[in-house]
Design an enzyme around this catalytic site. Sequence first.
Site, short mmCIF file in Angstrom:
data_model
loop_
_atom_site.label_atom_id
_atom_site.label_comp_id
_atom_site.label_asym_id
_atom_site.label_seq_id
_atom_site.Cartn_x
_atom_site.Cartn_y
_atom_site.Cartn_z
N PRO A 10 0.80 -1.23 0.00
CA PRO A 10 0.00 0.00 0.00
C PRO A 10 0.83 1.28 0.00
O PRO A 10 1.85 1.38 0.67
CB PRO A 10 -0.82 -0.10 1.29
CG PRO A 10 -0.10 -1.09 2.14
CD PRO A 10 0.55 -2.05 1.19
N ASN A 11 0.34 2.23 -0.79
CA ASN A 11 0.89 3.59 -0.90
C ASN A 11 2.20 3.67 -1.69
O ASN A 11 2.68 4.77 -1.95
CB ASN A 11 1.07 4.23 0.49
CG ASN A 11 -0.25 4.34 1.22
OD1 ASN A 11 -1.21 4.89 0.68
ND2 ASN A 11 -0.33 3.80 2.43
N ARG A 18 4.73 11.04 -2.73
CA ARG A 18 4.47 10.78 -1.33
C ARG A 18 5.71 11.08 -0.48
O ARG A 18 6.76 10.45 -0.67
CB ARG A 18 4.12 9.30 -1.21
CG ARG A 18 4.08 8.76 0.17
CD ARG A 18 4.05 7.24 0.15
NE ARG A 18 3.81 6.79 1.50
CZ ARG A 18 4.12 5.60 1.97
NH1 ARG A 18 4.65 4.70 1.16
NH2 ARG A 18 3.89 5.29 3.21
N TYR A 23 10.92 9.20 1.07
CA TYR A 23 10.91 8.10 0.10
C TYR A 23 11.55 8.44 -1.24
O TYR A 23 11.62 7.57 -2.12
CB TYR A 23 9.46 7.62 -0.11
CG TYR A 23 8.83 7.09 1.16
CD1 TYR A 23 9.36 5.97 1.81
CD2 TYR A 23 7.71 7.72 1.74
CE1 TYR A 23 8.79 5.48 2.98
CE2 TYR A 23 7.13 7.24 2.90
CZ TYR A 23 7.67 6.12 3.51
OH TYR A 23 7.11 5.64 4.67
N ASN A 74 8.19 -5.30 -0.49
CA ASN A 74 8.02 -4.14 0.39
C ASN A 74 6.52 -4.06 0.66
O ASN A 74 5.76 -3.60 -0.19
CB ASN A 74 8.52 -2.86 -0.27
CG ASN A 74 8.40 -1.66 0.67
OD1 ASN A 74 7.80 -1.75 1.74
ND2 ASN A 74 8.97 -0.54 0.28
N ALA A 77 3.01 -0.44 5.06
CA ALA A 77 2.53 -0.47 6.44
C ALA A 77 2.08 -1.86 6.89
O ALA A 77 2.13 -2.18 8.08
CB ALA A 77 1.38 0.53 6.60
N GLU A 99 12.74 -9.04 2.42
CA GLU A 99 11.94 -7.88 2.84
C GLU A 99 12.77 -6.62 2.58
O GLU A 99 13.94 -6.57 2.97
CB GLU A 99 11.63 -8.02 4.33
CG GLU A 99 10.93 -6.82 4.93
CD GLU A 99 10.79 -6.93 6.45
OE1 GLU A 99 10.99 -8.04 7.02
OE2 GLU A 99 10.49 -5.90 7.07
N HIS A 101 12.78 -2.15 2.56
CA HIS A 101 12.16 -0.85 2.85
C HIS A 101 13.08 0.24 2.31
O HIS A 101 14.31 0.14 2.41
CB HIS A 101 11.96 -0.65 4.35
CG HIS A 101 11.08 -1.71 4.93
ND1 HIS A 101 9.72 -1.70 4.79
CD2 HIS A 101 11.38 -2.83 5.62
CE1 HIS A 101 9.21 -2.78 5.37
NE2 HIS A 101 10.20 -3.49 5.87
N SER A 103 13.07 3.37 3.55
CA SER A 103 13.54 4.10 4.73
C SER A 103 14.10 3.14 5.77
O SER A 103 13.78 1.94 5.76
CB SER A 103 12.39 4.92 5.33
OG SER A 103 11.36 4.06 5.81
N ARG A 108 12.63 5.56 12.82
CA ARG A 108 11.35 6.26 12.71
C ARG A 108 10.42 5.91 13.89
O ARG A 108 10.90 5.50 14.93
CB ARG A 108 10.72 5.93 11.34
CG ARG A 108 11.64 6.32 10.18
CD ARG A 108 11.02 6.00 8.84
NE ARG A 108 9.80 6.78 8.63
CZ ARG A 108 8.89 6.49 7.69
NH1 ARG A 108 9.08 5.46 6.89
NH2 ARG A 108 7.82 7.24 7.56
N ARG A 112 6.84 1.38 13.71
CA ARG A 112 7.46 0.83 12.50
C ARG A 112 8.63 -0.11 12.84
O ARG A 112 9.25 -0.69 11.95
CB ARG A 112 7.98 1.95 11.59
CG ARG A 112 6.89 2.83 11.03
CD ARG A 112 7.45 3.84 10.04
NE ARG A 112 6.57 4.98 9.93
CZ ARG A 112 5.52 5.06 9.12
NH1 ARG A 112 5.22 4.05 8.35
NH2 ARG A 112 4.76 6.14 9.09
C1 DQA Z 1 8.13 1.53 4.04
C2 DQA Z 1 8.15 1.79 5.55
C3 DQA Z 1 6.78 1.54 6.14
O1 DQA Z 1 6.80 1.81 7.54
C4 DQA Z 1 5.76 2.46 5.49
O2 DQA Z 1 4.46 2.20 6.01
C5 DQA Z 1 5.78 2.41 4.02
C6 DQA Z 1 7.07 2.36 3.34
C7 DQA Z 1 9.49 1.87 3.38
O3 DQA Z 1 9.71 1.42 2.27
O4 DQA Z 1 10.29 2.59 3.96
O5 DQA Z 1 4.74 2.46 3.36
O6 DQA Z 1 7.88 0.15 3.81
#
Ligand code: DQA
Length: 143
Positions: A10-11, A18, A23, A74, A77, A99, A101, A103, A108, A112
């Site tokens: 998501p997102n 964003r 990011y 990835n 959330a 896995e 990410h 960030s 953070r 997270r």
């Molecule tokens: C993320 C880190 C997650 O905490 C966040 O909800 C994201 C992006 C990252 O790629 O840094 O959507 O997965």
Amino acid sequence: MKKILVINGPNLNMLGKREPEIYGSRSLDDINRDLKTLGEKMGAEVDFFQSNVEGEIVTAIHSVLDGYDGCIINAGAYTHYSVAIHDAIAAVETKPFIEVHLSNVHTREEYRHKSMLSPVCKGVILGFGEKSYSLALKALCED
Ligand code: DQA
């Protein structure tokens, strides 16, 4: 030739627009294009899937069992609380999952810091921006 699936949750379709200070300014399409090229150089076929819907991500994970040699995920959330995504990866545990990410989630918010996915993944790469994906692809191709 290795086949690798890259799953974004998501997102992540909003990358570039964003929170660019966290990011980065490049879109998911930009990142995927570079990964495809890197895959070709390393002799791997790379496919991509993005969804904002948990169940669709679960189904994409299941497709790794018969269709792919490994997966980069990835889960956005969902990483932090999805038992369903944890269980889906565990169900396909014969295939390596990495896995990633963008960030460094550990610098953070506290919510997270926990990952439901890390215990069922072969490895975790985080904090390198879009390079997190290319490092994961190299790790899978060299494996
Ligand atoms: C993320 C880190 C997650 O905490 C966040 O909800 C994201 C992006 C990252 O790629 O840094 O959507 O997965």
